[in-house]
Scaffold this motif. Structure first.
Motif, PDB file in Angstrom:
ATOM      1  N   GLN A  54       0.835  -1.213   0.000  1.00  0.00           N
ATOM      2  CA  GLN A  54       0.000   0.000   0.000  1.00  0.00           C
ATOM      3  C   GLN A  54       0.862   1.253   0.000  1.00  0.00           C
ATOM      4  OE1 GLN A  54      -2.740   0.206   3.321  1.00  0.00           O
ATOM      5  NE2 GLN A  54      -3.158   2.374   2.972  1.00  0.00           N
ATOM      6  N   ALA A  55       1.852   1.291   0.879  1.00  0.00           N
ATOM      7  CA  ALA A  55       2.706   2.476   0.995  1.00  0.00           C
ATOM      8  C   ALA A  55       3.544   2.678  -0.259  1.00  0.00           C
ATOM      9  CB  ALA A  55       3.607   2.359   2.218  1.00  0.00           C
ATOM     10  N   THR A  56       4.084   1.597  -0.802  1.00  0.00           N
ATOM     11  CA  THR A  56       4.914   1.708  -2.001  1.00  0.00           C
ATOM     12  C   THR A  56       4.099   2.256  -3.171  1.00  0.00           C
ATOM     13  OG1 THR A  56       6.347  -0.099  -1.263  1.00  0.00           O
ATOM     14  CG2 THR A  56       6.413   0.448  -3.602  1.00  0.00           C
ATOM     15  N   ALA A  57       2.908   1.723  -3.353  1.00  0.00           N
ATOM     16  CA  ALA A  57       2.056   2.205  -4.449  1.00  0.00           C
ATOM     17  C   ALA A  57       1.713   3.681  -4.270  1.00  0.00           C
ATOM     18  CB  ALA A  57       0.779   1.367  -4.530  1.00  0.00           C
ATOM     19  N   MET A  69      12.711   7.797  -1.781  1.00  0.00           N
ATOM     20  CA  MET A  69      11.808   7.252  -0.755  1.00  0.00           C
ATOM     21  C   MET A  69      11.080   6.012  -1.246  1.00  0.00           C
ATOM     22  SD  MET A  69      10.172  10.473   1.301  1.00  0.00           S
ATOM     23  CE  MET A  69       9.372   9.390   2.492  1.00  0.00           C
ATOM     24  N   VAL A  70      10.826   5.950  -2.535  1.00  0.00           N
ATOM     25  CA  VAL A  70      10.225   4.754  -3.124  1.00  0.00           C
ATOM     26  C   VAL A  70      11.212   3.601  -3.016  1.00  0.00           C
ATOM     27  CG1 VAL A  70       9.383   3.709  -5.270  1.00  0.00           C
ATOM     28  CG2 VAL A  70       8.682   6.032  -4.638  1.00  0.00           C
ATOM     29  N   SER A  71      12.488   3.890  -3.257  1.00  0.00           N
ATOM     30  CA  SER A  71      13.519   2.863  -3.128  1.00  0.00           C
ATOM     31  C   SER A  71      13.575   2.305  -1.712  1.00  0.00           C
ATOM     32  CB  SER A  71      14.895   3.426  -3.526  1.00  0.00           C
ATOM     33  OG  SER A  71      15.883   2.443  -3.360  1.00  0.00           O
ATOM     34  N   GLN A  72      13.455   3.154  -0.720  1.00  0.00           N
ATOM     35  CA  GLN A  72      13.469   2.688   0.668  1.00  0.00           C
ATOM     36  C   GLN A  72      12.292   1.749   0.945  1.00  0.00           C
ATOM     37  OE1 GLN A  72      13.475   6.378   2.819  1.00  0.00           O
ATOM     38  NE2 GLN A  72      15.672   6.687   2.562  1.00  0.00           N
ATOM     39  N   ALA A  73      11.123   2.109   0.453  1.00  0.00           N
ATOM     40  CA  ALA A  73       9.948   1.253   0.644  1.00  0.00           C
ATOM     41  C   ALA A  73      10.118  -0.069  -0.103  1.00  0.00           C
ATOM     42  CB  ALA A  73       8.685   1.982   0.181  1.00  0.00           C
ATOM     43  N   LEU A  74      10.631  -0.002  -1.331  1.00  0.00           N
ATOM     44  CA  LEU A  74      10.879  -1.217  -2.109  1.00  0.00           C
ATOM     45  C   LEU A  74      11.908  -2.105  -1.427  1.00  0.00           C
ATOM     46  CD1 LEU A  74      11.021   0.235  -5.727  1.00  0.00           C
ATOM     47  CD2 LEU A  74       9.285  -1.338  -4.827  1.00  0.00           C
TER      48      LEU A  74
END
Length: 152
Positions: A54-57, A69-74
């Protein structure tokens, strides 16, 4: 004990962030990532997976697919997949992290070294040793370039 208290605090923070900023805001989704990481520590993997996804999307939607920040979530999602033994999924996610980090930080940035190492480990666990070896070597090269050969 402390993990339950942390969960309660994160839930309160999430509630406030939603009320003040909305569910699409970076802070809201960063808090989701923190809660997912906490759930990992608590052994609540299914809930962690759902929150990471959910957070990544949402972060991809608000910041773009190539934002750090997307990389951190991934990376967190990839680590979960790795811990589940889903090494192919983990490798794909770690590769996306490398691509984002190289674009955002440059090819020689030391902060990419752990991601190279994680990507190498995922390929290694898949028996893809020829792919894993240069990734491990690249991680080591970056570390030696910054810290020197004598660094522990």
């Amino acid at each position: 004990g402390k993990l339950k208290e942390a969960d309660e605090s994160f839930q309160e923070s999430l509630k406030i962030s939603e009320q003040v900023q909305g569910k699409e805001h970076v802070n809201y989704n960063s808090t989701l990532v923190c809660i997912a990481s906490l759930y990992m520590d608590m052994g609540r993997r299914k809930e962690a997976l759902a929150l990471y996804l959910q957070a990544t999307a949402a972060l991809e939607g608000s910041l773009g697919k190539r934002h750090p920040m997307v990389s951190q979530a991934l990376n967190n999602l990839a680590t979960l997949r790795y811990s589940e033994g889903k090494f192919t999924d983990a490798a794909e996610l770690f590769q996306r992290c490398v691509d984002i980090e190289e674009g955002a930080l440059g090819m020689e940035n030391i902060h990419i070294a752990p991601t190279y190492s994680n990507l190498g480990a995922a390929h290694y666990q898949n028996g893809q040793y020829q792919i894993a070896k240069p990734l491990f070597e690249r991680a080591l090269e970056l570390q030696v370039n910054v810290y020197g050969e004598d660094h522990p």
